[in-house]
Write an enzyme that holds these catalytic residues in place. Sequence first.
Site, PDB file in Angstrom:
ATOM      1  N   GLU A  45       0.809  -1.211   0.031  1.00 58.80           N
ATOM      2  CA  GLU A  45      -0.172   0.052   0.013  1.00 58.80           C
ATOM      3  C   GLU A  45       1.009   1.170  -0.129  1.00 58.80           C
ATOM      4  OE1 GLU A  45      -2.837   2.493   3.168  1.00 58.80           O
ATOM      5  OE2 GLU A  45      -2.715   0.430   3.412  1.00 58.80           O
ATOM      6  N   ARG A  49       0.175  10.441   0.536  1.00 53.85           N
ATOM      7  CA  ARG A  49       0.445  11.242   1.475  1.00 53.85           C
ATOM      8  C   ARG A  49       1.396  12.345   0.840  1.00 53.85           C
ATOM      9  NH1 ARG A  49       0.224   8.174   7.247  1.00 53.85           N
ATOM     10  NH2 ARG A  49      -1.690   6.701   6.399  1.00 53.85           N
ATOM     11  N   LYS A 133     -10.936  -1.845   6.546  1.00 51.37           N
ATOM     12  CA  LYS A 133      -9.897  -1.452   7.285  1.00 51.37           C
ATOM     13  C   LYS A 133     -10.291  -1.100   8.800  1.00 51.37           C
ATOM     14  CE  LYS A 133      -6.641   2.350   7.196  1.00 51.37           C
ATOM     15  NZ  LYS A 133      -5.589   2.732   6.295  1.00 51.37           N
TER      16      LYS A 133
END
Length: 212
Positions: A45, A49, A133
């Site tokens: 993943e 950001r 998640k």
Amino acid sequence: MSTKTDKLLSVLKLQPVVPVLIIDDVATAVPLARALVAGGLKAIEITLRTPAALDALRAVADQVEGAVAGAGTILNAAQYEQAVKAGSQFIVSPGTTQELIDAANDSEIPLLPGAATASEVMGLREEGYDVMKFFPAEQAGGASYLKSLSSPLAGTLFCPTGGISLSNAKDYLSLPNVVCVGGSWVAPKELVAKGDWAGITRLAAEAFALKG
């Protein structure tokens, strides 16, 4: 929905730990991903950001054999589309909005939506999701909280992320409603900065061994 759920589970079941990466320098993306794959962690993943994230995602998707590149910290439909165009094979969000659910419904690429409360889990189940998640895992109540959800919300599977390390990963992985965990400890910033790819492969192999 079930086909996409199957597709998502086939990714999450590849390994007990999904590396959660914040990549500042595109040049590190490919060697880092190769080091993780060499240690057994194929699903990776890359969080959106940093300014380098989409290029890093594209590089890993194009150049790293065996890697299953995914995009994390997806907050809206535009980012969802950008990540898919960059080659993302799965999408991860810290929480969930109707905009994200609509984007997921319009895409072949599956969403792992974020949830932290029983109400959020129930809302996602109404939308057809049974794999989520759990974020931020430690701060939201940890393994004991997640264990308490397993009976009333039976049939829901989670990938807890947030505050998870080698020392507490097994607390989560031992739960019946946990399919895998997400963690950043397998790619520490200091090892990435030094280009210590062998060190990262060792950490990845150690994390992969948690499967047993």
